[in-house]
Design a protein around this motif. Structure first.
Motif, mmCIF file in Angstrom:
data_model
loop_
_atom_site.group_PDB
_atom_site.id
_atom_site.type_symbol
_atom_site.label_atom_id
_atom_site.label_comp_id
_atom_site.label_asym_id
_atom_site.label_seq_id
_atom_site.Cartn_x
_atom_site.Cartn_y
_atom_site.Cartn_z
ATOM 1 N N THR A 179 49.118 0.421 43.477
ATOM 2 C CA THR A 179 49.144 0.596 42.032
ATOM 3 C C THR A 179 48.920 2.069 41.713
ATOM 4 O OG1 THR A 179 48.201 -0.172 39.921
ATOM 5 C CG2 THR A 179 46.673 0.066 41.772
ATOM 6 N N GLN A 180 49.726 2.587 40.795
ATOM 7 C CA GLN A 180 49.689 4.006 40.466
ATOM 8 C C GLN A 180 48.526 4.317 39.538
ATOM 9 O OE1 GLN A 180 51.912 6.703 41.424
ATOM 10 N NE2 GLN A 180 50.206 7.852 40.513
ATOM 11 N N VAL A 181 47.762 5.340 39.890
ATOM 12 C CA VAL A 181 46.716 5.880 39.033
ATOM 13 C C VAL A 181 47.051 7.331 38.736
ATOM 14 C CG1 VAL A 181 44.295 6.557 38.869
ATOM 15 C CG2 VAL A 181 44.911 4.329 39.829
ATOM 16 N N THR A 182 47.139 7.662 37.467
ATOM 17 C CA THR A 182 47.418 9.021 37.043
ATOM 18 C C THR A 182 46.302 9.490 36.129
ATOM 19 O OG1 THR A 182 49.809 8.652 37.170
ATOM 20 C CG2 THR A 182 49.055 10.548 35.903
ATOM 21 N N VAL A 183 45.720 10.633 36.441
ATOM 22 C CA VAL A 183 44.627 11.188 35.649
ATOM 23 C C VAL A 183 45.095 12.515 35.061
ATOM 24 C CG1 VAL A 183 42.234 11.930 35.609
ATOM 25 C CG2 VAL A 183 42.936 10.091 37.141
ATOM 26 N N SER A 184 45.232 12.553 33.761
ATOM 27 C CA SER A 184 45.648 13.759 33.064
ATOM 28 C C SER A 184 45.261 13.642 31.601
ATOM 29 C CB SER A 184 47.154 13.992 33.193
ATOM 30 O OG SER A 184 47.893 13.020 32.481
ATOM 31 N N SER A 185 45.203 14.782 30.943
ATOM 32 C CA SER A 185 44.890 14.799 29.527
ATOM 33 C C SER A 185 46.138 14.757 28.671
ATOM 34 C CB SER A 185 44.059 16.039 29.184
ATOM 35 O OG SER A 185 44.750 17.225 29.536
ATOM 36 N N SER A 201 45.926 -4.554 40.655
ATOM 37 C CA SER A 201 46.183 -4.394 39.237
ATOM 38 C C SER A 201 45.159 -3.414 38.663
ATOM 39 C CB SER A 201 46.112 -5.732 38.496
ATOM 40 O OG SER A 201 44.812 -6.288 38.578
ATOM 41 N N GLY A 202 45.406 -2.952 37.454
ATOM 42 C CA GLY A 202 44.465 -2.090 36.763
ATOM 43 C C GLY A 202 44.813 -0.621 36.770
ATOM 44 N N GLY A 203 45.857 -0.241 37.488
ATOM 45 C CA GLY A 203 46.258 1.146 37.500
ATOM 46 C C GLY A 203 46.872 1.561 36.177
ATOM 47 N N GLY A 204 47.042 2.852 36.022
ATOM 48 C CA GLY A 204 47.611 3.383 34.803
ATOM 49 C C GLY A 204 47.167 4.806 34.573
ATOM 50 N N LEU A 205 47.147 5.191 33.315
ATOM 51 C CA LEU A 205 46.790 6.548 32.924
ATOM 52 C C LEU A 205 45.327 6.615 32.520
ATOM 53 C CD1 LEU A 205 47.655 9.465 32.285
ATOM 54 C CD2 LEU A 205 48.259 8.659 29.987
ATOM 55 N N GLY A 206 44.606 7.539 33.134
ATOM 56 C CA GLY A 206 43.212 7.772 32.794
ATOM 57 C C GLY A 206 42.987 9.202 32.360
ATOM 58 N N GLN A 207 41.996 9.399 31.518
ATOM 59 C CA GLN A 207 41.624 10.726 31.058
ATOM 60 C C GLN A 207 40.636 11.373 32.024
ATOM 61 O OE1 GLN A 207 42.714 12.353 28.291
ATOM 62 N NE2 GLN A 207 44.042 10.698 27.592
ATOM 63 N N PRO A 208 40.716 12.700 32.222
ATOM 64 C CA PRO A 208 39.665 13.365 32.991
ATOM 65 C C PRO A 208 38.296 13.063 32.412
ATOM 66 C CG PRO A 208 41.496 14.853 32.620
ATOM 67 C CD PRO A 208 41.765 13.632 31.784
ATOM 68 N N GLY A 209 37.375 12.671 33.270
ATOM 69 C CA GLY A 209 36.059 12.262 32.828
ATOM 70 C C GLY A 209 35.963 10.820 32.389
ATOM 71 N N GLY A 210 37.102 10.141 32.305
ATOM 72 C CA GLY A 210 37.121 8.754 31.882
ATOM 73 C C GLY A 210 36.978 7.790 33.039
ATOM 74 N N SER A 211 37.306 6.527 32.775
ATOM 75 C CA SER A 211 37.115 5.468 33.760
ATOM 76 C C SER A 211 38.320 4.546 33.831
ATOM 77 C CB SER A 211 35.873 4.634 33.413
ATOM 78 O OG SER A 211 34.693 5.413 33.436
ATOM 79 N N LEU A 212 38.536 3.997 35.007
ATOM 80 C CA LEU A 212 39.496 2.937 35.244
ATOM 81 C C LEU A 212 38.881 1.949 36.216
ATOM 82 C CD1 LEU A 212 42.905 4.812 35.720
ATOM 83 C CD2 LEU A 212 42.290 3.317 33.808
ATOM 84 N N ARG A 213 39.330 0.710 36.148
ATOM 85 C CA ARG A 213 38.853 -0.307 37.072
ATOM 86 C C ARG A 213 40.049 -0.989 37.719
ATOM 87 N NH1 ARG A 213 33.940 -2.811 37.885
ATOM 88 N NH2 ARG A 213 34.016 -4.904 38.843
ATOM 89 N N LEU A 214 40.122 -0.920 39.041
ATOM 90 C CA LEU A 214 41.171 -1.562 39.805
ATOM 91 C C LEU A 214 40.672 -2.890 40.357
ATOM 92 C CD1 LEU A 214 42.543 1.449 41.893
ATOM 93 C CD2 LEU A 214 43.139 0.753 39.559
ATOM 94 N N SER A 215 41.592 -3.834 40.477
ATOM 95 C CA SER A 215 41.253 -5.130 41.027
ATOM 96 C C SER A 215 42.311 -5.556 42.033
ATOM 97 C CB SER A 215 41.138 -6.179 39.916
ATOM 98 O OG SER A 215 40.753 -7.438 40.435
ATOM 99 N N CYS A 216 41.888 -6.226 43.082
ATOM 100 C CA CYS A 216 42.775 -6.729 44.125
ATOM 101 C C CYS A 216 42.491 -8.207 44.330
ATOM 102 C CB CYS A 216 42.555 -5.954 45.426
ATOM 103 S SG CYS A 216 43.410 -6.638 46.866
ATOM 104 N N VAL A 217 43.510 -9.034 44.152
ATOM 105 C CA VAL A 217 43.380 -10.471 44.357
ATOM 106 C C VAL A 217 43.913 -10.833 45.738
ATOM 107 C CG1 VAL A 217 43.976 -12.760 43.524
ATOM 108 C CG2 VAL A 217 43.607 -10.905 41.898
ATOM 109 N N ALA A 218 43.098 -11.479 46.532
ATOM 110 C CA ALA A 218 43.483 -11.902 47.873
ATOM 111 C C ALA A 218 43.809 -13.387 47.877
ATOM 112 C CB ALA A 218 42.365 -11.613 48.874
#
Length: 119
Positions: free
Chosen positions: A113-119, A7-24
């Motif tokens: 989970t998809q991570v997309t980085v764009s402005s 979980s935690g994927g999505g759209l991020g800004q260049p220079g920004g931050s995202l945090r992904l998590s994996c539950v086992a």
């Protein structure tokens, strides 16, 4: 035997931050090592970062993410996290959680989970 859910994927800004998590879940005590991999369209899946779950072993990162990404785990919650800082457009990919159980030499994968980085 072992199930992994990211979980935690999505759209991020260049220079920004995202945090992904994996539950086992499942037979989690069989896991000795976990990691994050990613795959961009038209490219092969590549290692992002891995770390030991048992006491031995070492943490490693792909050169492309060193100094920007941090892999960690929360033993109480049975989660594996990936803190992604200073995001770049080339970080855009599907990110997969992975676990390895040495007893039966089994490798487990999450759904991605998809991570997309764009402005």
């Amino acid at each position: 035997q072992v199930q992994l859910v990211e979980s935690g994927g999505g759209l991020g800004q260049p220079g920004g931050s995202l945090r992904l998590s994996c539950v086992a879940s499942g037979n989690i005590f069989s896991i000795s090592r976990m990691g994050w991999y990613r795959q961009a369209p038209g490219k092969e899946r590549e290692l992002v970062a891995t770390m030991p779950i048992t006491s031995d072993g070492r943490t490693n990162y792909a050169d492309s993410v060193k100094g920007r990404f941090t892999i960690s785990r929360d033993n109480a919650k049975n989660t594996l996290d990936l803190q992604m800082n200073s995001l770049k457009p080339e970080d855009t990919a599907v990110y997969y959680c992975q676990a390895y159980g040495p007893l039966h030499m089994q490798t487990y994968w999450g759904q991605g989970t998809q991570v997309t980085v764009s402005s």
